[in-house]
Scaffold this active site. Structure first.
Site, PDB file in Angstrom:
ATOM      1  N   LYS A 197       5.158 -10.155   9.504  1.00 24.08           N
ATOM      2  CA  LYS A 197       4.661  -9.169  10.558  1.00 24.08           C
ATOM      3  C   LYS A 197       3.180  -9.034  10.556  1.00 24.08           C
ATOM      4  CE  LYS A 197       3.839  -4.622  11.878  1.00 24.08           C
ATOM      5  NZ  LYS A 197       2.684  -4.434  11.139  1.00 24.08           N
ATOM      6  N   GLN A 210     -10.411  -2.596   2.300  1.00 22.10           N
ATOM      7  CA  GLN A 210      -9.880  -3.323   3.597  1.00 22.10           C
ATOM      8  C   GLN A 210      -9.655  -2.287   4.896  1.00 22.10           C
ATOM      9  OE1 GLN A 210      -5.916  -3.982   1.667  1.00 22.10           O
ATOM     10  NE2 GLN A 210      -4.964  -3.895   3.792  1.00 22.10           N
ATOM     11  N   SER A 217       6.867  -0.673  10.345  1.00 20.38           N
ATOM     12  CA  SER A 217       5.306  -0.664   9.973  1.00 20.38           C
ATOM     13  C   SER A 217       5.088   0.797   9.384  1.00 20.38           C
ATOM     14  CB  SER A 217       4.341  -0.899  10.831  1.00 20.38           C
ATOM     15  OG  SER A 217       3.350  -0.430  10.647  1.00 20.38           O
ATOM     16  N   SER A 218       4.427   0.898   8.300  1.00 16.93           N
ATOM     17  CA  SER A 218       3.897   2.239   7.614  1.00 16.93           C
ATOM     18  C   SER A 218       3.296   3.053   8.751  1.00 16.93           C
ATOM     19  CB  SER A 218       3.387   2.164   6.469  1.00 16.93           C
ATOM     20  OG  SER A 218       3.801   1.509   5.446  1.00 16.93           O
ATOM     21  N   HIS A 234       9.299  -3.653   3.368  1.00 19.59           N
ATOM     22  CA  HIS A 234       9.067  -3.922   2.159  1.00 19.59           C
ATOM     23  C   HIS A 234      10.102  -4.090   1.130  1.00 19.59           C
ATOM     24  CE1 HIS A 234       5.384  -1.135   3.280  1.00 19.59           C
ATOM     25  NE2 HIS A 234       4.992  -2.184   2.743  1.00 19.59           N
ATOM     26  N   MET A 251       0.935  -1.209  -0.013  1.00 16.83           N
ATOM     27  CA  MET A 251       0.022   0.081  -0.021  1.00 16.83           C
ATOM     28  C   MET A 251       0.986   1.072  -0.001  1.00 16.83           C
ATOM     29  SD  MET A 251      -3.561  -0.844   2.033  1.00 16.83           S
ATOM     30  CE  MET A 251      -2.956  -0.765   3.780  1.00 16.83           C
ATOM     31  N   VAL A 300      10.984  -7.350   9.736  1.00 20.43           N
ATOM     32  CA  VAL A 300      12.137  -6.754   9.945  1.00 20.43           C
ATOM     33  C   VAL A 300      12.072  -5.633  11.091  1.00 20.43           C
ATOM     34  CG1 VAL A 300      13.561  -4.918   8.704  1.00 20.43           C
ATOM     35  CG2 VAL A 300      12.641  -6.780   7.398  1.00 20.43           C
ATOM     36  N   LEU A 303       6.561   2.964   1.792  1.00 18.99           N
ATOM     37  CA  LEU A 303       7.509   1.803   1.880  1.00 18.99           C
ATOM     38  C   LEU A 303       8.565   2.053   2.856  1.00 18.99           C
ATOM     39  CD1 LEU A 303       7.918   0.999  -1.932  1.00 18.99           C
ATOM     40  CD2 LEU A 303       6.162   0.020  -0.666  1.00 18.99           C
ATOM     41  N   HIS A 304       8.969   0.681   3.389  1.00 15.50           N
ATOM     42  CA  HIS A 304       9.998   0.932   4.387  1.00 15.50           C
ATOM     43  C   HIS A 304      10.932  -0.188   4.193  1.00 15.50           C
ATOM     44  CE1 HIS A 304       7.701  -2.038   5.990  1.00 15.50           C
ATOM     45  NE2 HIS A 304       6.640  -1.369   6.481  1.00 15.50           N
TER      46      HIS A 304
HETATM   47  O1  PAF Z   1      -0.160  -5.865   3.643  1.00 14.56           O
HETATM   48  C1  PAF Z   1      -0.489  -4.826   2.940  1.00 14.56           C
HETATM   49  O2  PAF Z   1       0.072  -3.681   2.829  1.00 14.56           O
HETATM   50  C2  PAF Z   1      -1.874  -4.795   2.267  1.00 14.56           C
HETATM   51  O3  PAF Z   1      -2.732  -5.356   3.080  1.00 14.56           O
HETATM   52  C3  PAF Z   1      -1.652  -5.869   0.850  1.00 14.56           C
HETATM   53  C4  PAF Z   1      -1.520  -7.157   1.146  1.00 14.56           C
HETATM   54  C5  PAF Z   1      -0.973  -4.844  -0.036  1.00 14.56           C
HETATM   55  C6  PAF Z   1      -3.066  -5.670   0.272  1.00 14.56           C
HETATM   56  O4  PAF Z   1      -3.633  -4.534   0.055  1.00 14.56           O
END
Ligand code: PAF
Length: 272
Positions: A141, A52, A177-178, A28, A21, A168, A24-25
């Site tokens: 995570k 979600q 985490s973001s 990712h 999503m 990580v 990024l860190h």
């Molecule tokens: O873990 C995430 O960042 C999200 O849940 C994902 C897997 C990209 C789905 O939107």
């Protein structure tokens, strides 16, 4: 994306896929690096998936920085980034959703965030259908998410291998985490109780032969509750493949914690 994929396939290239999503860190980036190492081409998707997020969650304020993300992907060796618009993924009248049923998708995160895994499973299935990856990489995570996606891929016979990748952590143990970006320096200190408590609990089980799941989860709960500024959602010890409750702690069990520091909801886990 479809024409890129079709080109790669025609040339017999394998595709490693990292759905994200954005924001990024290093977590990712470890997935992208691995995807590139294990495949001919690495594809990263960046899509803040509205399906979600619950109505009171942080969809609007979720951190977005495409320029920085694109740079990081390039540096980590990604060949393509796929950044669809919400209206492309969910055009008007969109009506098809993927639901993983059973206890796995009812407990813990699913109980606290109704509809969350339906949104995750739906978007991941759609992304798989577009990117057609050989392998897809997910961080441990989000442990329950990883299990839900594995189950979905298995049950729907999706021709993709789900590759779990280790969490990580920052040097002091905080899981990257973001959402850590929301924490003030003081809150960040408070949040450390989560990883410290997990580490101690794993140590008690693994190195001191502690096997009583109820006693250990009670002591995890009181360690978290004794820290001011943090609100515990759950602390649970579960079977590592189905997340069923366990009485006796064994190798392969997982300890999961979800808690709120201020308005920020954090999750973390460690396996025994
Ligand atoms: O873990 C995430 O960042 C999200 O849940 C994902 C897997 C990209 C789905 O939107």
């Amino acid at each position: 994306m479809r024409s890129v994929v079709s080109d790669l396939r025609k040339k017999g290239k394998t595709i490693g896929f990292v759905p994200t999503m954005g924001a990024l860190h290093d977590g990712h980036i470890s997935l992208v690096t691995r995807a590139k190492k294990e495949n001919d081409a690495a594809v990263v998707s960046i899509f803040v998936n509205p399906a979600q997020f619950g109505p009171k969650e942080d969809f609007r304020r979720y951190p977005r920085n495409l320029k920085k993300d694109a740079k990081m992907c390039g540096k980590a060796g990604a060949d393509f980034i796929f950044v669809p618009e919400a209206k492309e993924i969910y055009p008007e009248g969109y009506a098809a959703y993927v639901n993983v049923e059973g206890d796995l998708a009812k407990v813990l995160e699913a109980a606290s965030r109704p509809g969350h895994f339906r949104g995750v499973a739906t978007v991941v299935a759609k992304l798989f259908n577009i990117v057609l990856p050989d392998k897809a990489y997910f961080g441990e995570k989000d442990y329950q998410q990883l299990l839900v996606i594995k189950k979905m891929a298995e049950d729907l016979d999706l021709p993709v291998r789900i590759v779990p990748c280790p969490t990580v952590r920052e040097r002091d143990g905080l899981a990257i985490s973001s959402r850590n970006a929301y924490l003030s320096p003081e809150q960040r200190k408070t949040a450390l109780v989560i990883s410290r408590t997990l580490k101690k609990a794993v140590h008690a089980a693994r190195d001191h032969g502690f096997t009583d799941a109820k006693k250990l989860s009670d002591s995890i709960r009181s360690a978290i509750l004794s820290q001011p500024g943090i609100k515990l959602d759950y602390a649970a010890i579960r079977g590592g493949t189905t997340l069923e409750p366990v009485k006796r702690i064994e190798k392969g069990c997982v300890i999961l914690i979800a808690a709120k520091v201020g308005k920020t909801r954090l999750i973390d886990n460690m396996r025994i």
